[in-house]
Design a protein around this motif. Structure first.
Motif, short mmCIF file in Angstrom:
data_model
loop_
_atom_site.label_atom_id
_atom_site.label_comp_id
_atom_site.label_asym_id
_atom_site.label_seq_id
_atom_site.Cartn_x
_atom_site.Cartn_y
_atom_site.Cartn_z
N ASP A 99 43.61 29.01 37.93
CA ASP A 99 44.77 28.43 38.62
C ASP A 99 45.31 29.58 39.59
O ASP A 99 44.90 30.70 39.41
N THR A 100 45.87 29.05 40.57
CA THR A 100 46.26 29.98 41.73
C THR A 100 47.20 30.86 41.38
O THR A 100 47.37 32.09 41.77
N ASP A 101 48.08 30.71 40.58
CA ASP A 101 49.25 31.76 40.13
C ASP A 101 48.54 32.78 39.31
O ASP A 101 48.79 34.13 39.66
N LYS A 102 47.44 32.75 38.75
CA LYS A 102 46.69 33.83 37.98
C LYS A 102 46.01 34.55 38.98
O LYS A 102 46.00 35.78 38.90
N LEU A 103 45.38 34.14 40.17
CA LEU A 103 44.73 34.98 41.19
C LEU A 103 45.74 35.62 41.85
O LEU A 103 45.46 36.91 42.26
N ASP A 104 46.82 35.19 42.22
CA ASP A 104 48.12 36.22 42.56
C ASP A 104 48.40 37.12 41.68
O ASP A 104 48.41 38.27 42.22
N THR A 105 48.28 36.84 40.51
CA THR A 105 48.84 38.09 39.52
C THR A 105 47.65 39.16 39.36
O THR A 105 48.05 40.30 39.34
N VAL A 106 46.43 38.75 39.40
CA VAL A 106 45.39 39.63 39.35
C VAL A 106 45.52 40.61 40.54
O VAL A 106 45.19 41.87 40.42
N CYS A 107 45.94 39.88 41.71
CA CYS A 107 45.86 40.78 42.97
C CYS A 107 47.12 41.67 42.94
O CYS A 107 47.15 42.78 43.26
N ALA A 108 48.11 41.06 42.39
CA ALA A 108 49.32 42.07 42.32
C ALA A 108 49.02 43.30 41.27
O ALA A 108 50.01 44.44 41.70
N LEU A 109 48.45 43.06 40.39
CA LEU A 109 48.24 44.13 39.50
C LEU A 109 46.94 45.07 39.96
O LEU A 109 46.65 45.97 38.93
N GLY A 110 46.50 44.81 40.82
CA GLY A 110 45.23 45.54 41.39
C GLY A 110 43.98 45.45 40.71
O GLY A 110 43.05 46.31 40.83
N LEU A 111 43.69 44.15 40.21
CA LEU A 111 42.55 44.19 39.37
C LEU A 111 41.44 43.09 40.12
O LEU A 111 40.47 42.79 39.72
N GLN A 112 41.85 43.00 41.55
CA GLN A 112 40.96 42.02 42.31
C GLN A 112 39.47 42.27 42.27
O GLN A 112 38.51 41.46 42.29
N ASP A 113 39.11 43.64 42.13
CA ASP A 113 37.57 43.90 42.04
C ASP A 113 37.01 43.40 40.61
O ASP A 113 35.70 43.74 40.59
N ARG A 114 37.97 43.12 39.73
CA ARG A 114 37.25 42.71 38.37
C ARG A 114 37.10 41.28 38.35
O ARG A 114 36.60 40.75 37.25
N LEU A 115 37.65 40.49 39.50
CA LEU A 115 37.29 39.06 39.37
C LEU A 115 35.87 38.75 39.78
O LEU A 115 35.18 39.18 40.67
N VAL A 116 35.40 37.80 38.75
CA VAL A 116 34.02 37.54 38.78
C VAL A 116 33.83 35.89 39.38
O VAL A 116 32.93 35.40 39.83
N GLY A 117 35.19 35.35 39.22
CA GLY A 117 35.25 34.06 39.42
C GLY A 117 36.38 33.26 39.46
O GLY A 117 37.62 33.77 38.78
N ALA A 118 36.66 32.16 40.37
CA ALA A 118 38.09 31.62 40.20
C ALA A 118 38.06 30.34 40.83
O ALA A 118 37.25 29.90 41.82
N ALA A 119 39.12 29.53 40.11
CA ALA A 119 38.79 28.09 40.61
C ALA A 119 39.66 27.98 42.07
O ALA A 119 40.36 28.59 42.13
N VAL A 120 39.52 26.67 42.69
CA VAL A 120 40.16 26.59 43.95
C VAL A 120 40.90 25.25 43.85
O VAL A 120 40.72 24.52 43.20
N THR A 121 41.71 25.18 44.79
CA THR A 121 42.38 23.86 44.92
C THR A 121 41.56 22.75 45.62
O THR A 121 40.94 23.13 46.82
#
Length: 358
Positions: A99-121
């Motif tokens: 979900d989009t809120d979780k994407l925002d949170t991962v980015c805010a906490l500086g973990l963006q480089d650990r994202l391997v996948g994200a759902a889109v709207t």
């Protein structure tokens, strides 16, 4: 309805420069819309000023927040969430968000480089632009309504962040792929979601600090703008529908945090669901406010919205006549539902709340 302090704001030089460069690159003249009805202007949408042209998306994600040692046993921590209790990695390395809120949170906490996948709207079909180039390159794993579990499995995540509101029936399947936590709702509980997801990511203390910092910024913004003297209307064009957003919506909560008042109808005082209400074109008088913020959910809605905004009922609104209508980024005001998006809304308020469209 109380009138705002109508002070003509000086547009920041950076905003003017960004707009000029974009118009030059497109060979545009600053007109409102193209012949096909799809608005492409960087400065005006059917007479509404466009906010956020100068937004910095290059460095929007934070530095990596430190791991919170609270609750850690060995290499895991137990997280209580909307679907039960789950042992998750103390410091997850391969993260999938649904979900989009979780994407925002991962980015805010500086973990963006650990994202391997994200759902889109569904209406947009790509990662939100406001979170910058790193997030833009994250692999899609389906939509927030229909995540692709097989695709998720191939990415070998060690943590999945999902939502009971979106896909309650998929929890067991997702948990078979990787440790999975679910938040209960979307939007109305965005602050609680930030804290829960932050805990699952091993950064509960950092998530709390981010929320506290936002709350302080919201109060300061409201005081600076004397926001309690203005009633702001929030209008969203959906494919085939027009909505006004109330106090329980994400953007409505941010406005309230900044002390911005709402028109009587948009308080939805007698409604069971205070997130939003749909309007017919004949009911556009309920979109009135001292200032109106407008967003569009996808290109189809943008084309439809522009036609409505050209019509007599919209043009008859006081805020339209007084040039106090602003087009805002739907990904920020509506689907972002996270702390970075919330702070971007505050920036939009700073640029517009007491001003005219130039």
């Amino acid at each position: 309805m109380r009138k705002p302090h109508l002070v003509r704001r000086v547009v920041p030089a950076a905003l003017l420069t960004a707009s000029t460069v974009l118009l030059a690159a497109c060979g545009g003249s600053g007109t409102d819309d193209a012949a096909d009805g799809i608005v492409r202007s960087t400065t005006s949408v059917a007479g509404a000023g466009v906010l956020g042209n100068a937004r910095d998306t290059e460095n929007v994600c934070g530095p990596t927040a430190p791991v919170d040692p609270a609750g850690v046993t060995g290499s895991t921590r137990k997280v209580v969430h909307a679907a039960g209790e789950t042992e998750v990695p103390a410091d997850p390395q391969r993260i999938v968000v649904l979900d989009t809120d979780k994407l925002d949170t991962v980015c805010a906490l500086g973990l963006q480089d650990r994202l391997v996948g994200a759902a889109v709207t569904g209406a947009v079909g790509s990662q939100p632009e406001y979170l910058g180039p790193t997030i833009a390159g994250v692999e899609s794993v389906g939509t927030v309504q229909e995540p692709d579990i097989e695709k998720i499995a191939t990415l070998k995540p060690d943590l999945i962040l999902g939502s009971k509101f979106r896909t309650p029936e998929l929890y067991q399947q997702l948990s078979a792929v990787a440790p999975t936590t679910f938040t209960e709702k979307v939007g109305t509980t965005w602050k609680d979601n930030l804290l829960l997801d932050g805990t699952a990511l091993g950064r509960g203390a950092a998530a709390r600090q981010a929320l506290d910092d936002y709350q302080g910024a919201a109060t300061a913004t409201g005081n600076t703008l004397d926001s309690s003297q203005t009633q702001a209307s929030v209008v969203r064009f959906m494919p085939g529908a027009i909505r006004i957003y109330g106090p329980d919506s994400f953007s409505g909560q941010v406005l309230a945090d900044a002390g911005v008042q709402r028109p009587t109808f948009q308080r939805l005082e007698d409604a069971k669901d205070k997130r939003f209400a749909e309007l017919s074109e004949e009911q556009l008088s309920n979109a009135e406010g001292d200032v109106i913020y407008v967003s569009f959910y996808g290109d189809e809605a943008r084309g439809q919205g522009v036609e409505v905004m050209k019509g007599g009922l919209w043009q008859g609104l006081g805020a339209v006549k007084d040039k106090r209508v602003f087009a805002v980024d739907d990904e920020i005001w509506m689907t972002g539902i996270g702390v970075i998006a919330a702070r971007d809304i505050l920036s939009d308020l700073e640029a517009s709340l007491n001003g005219y469209v130039n």
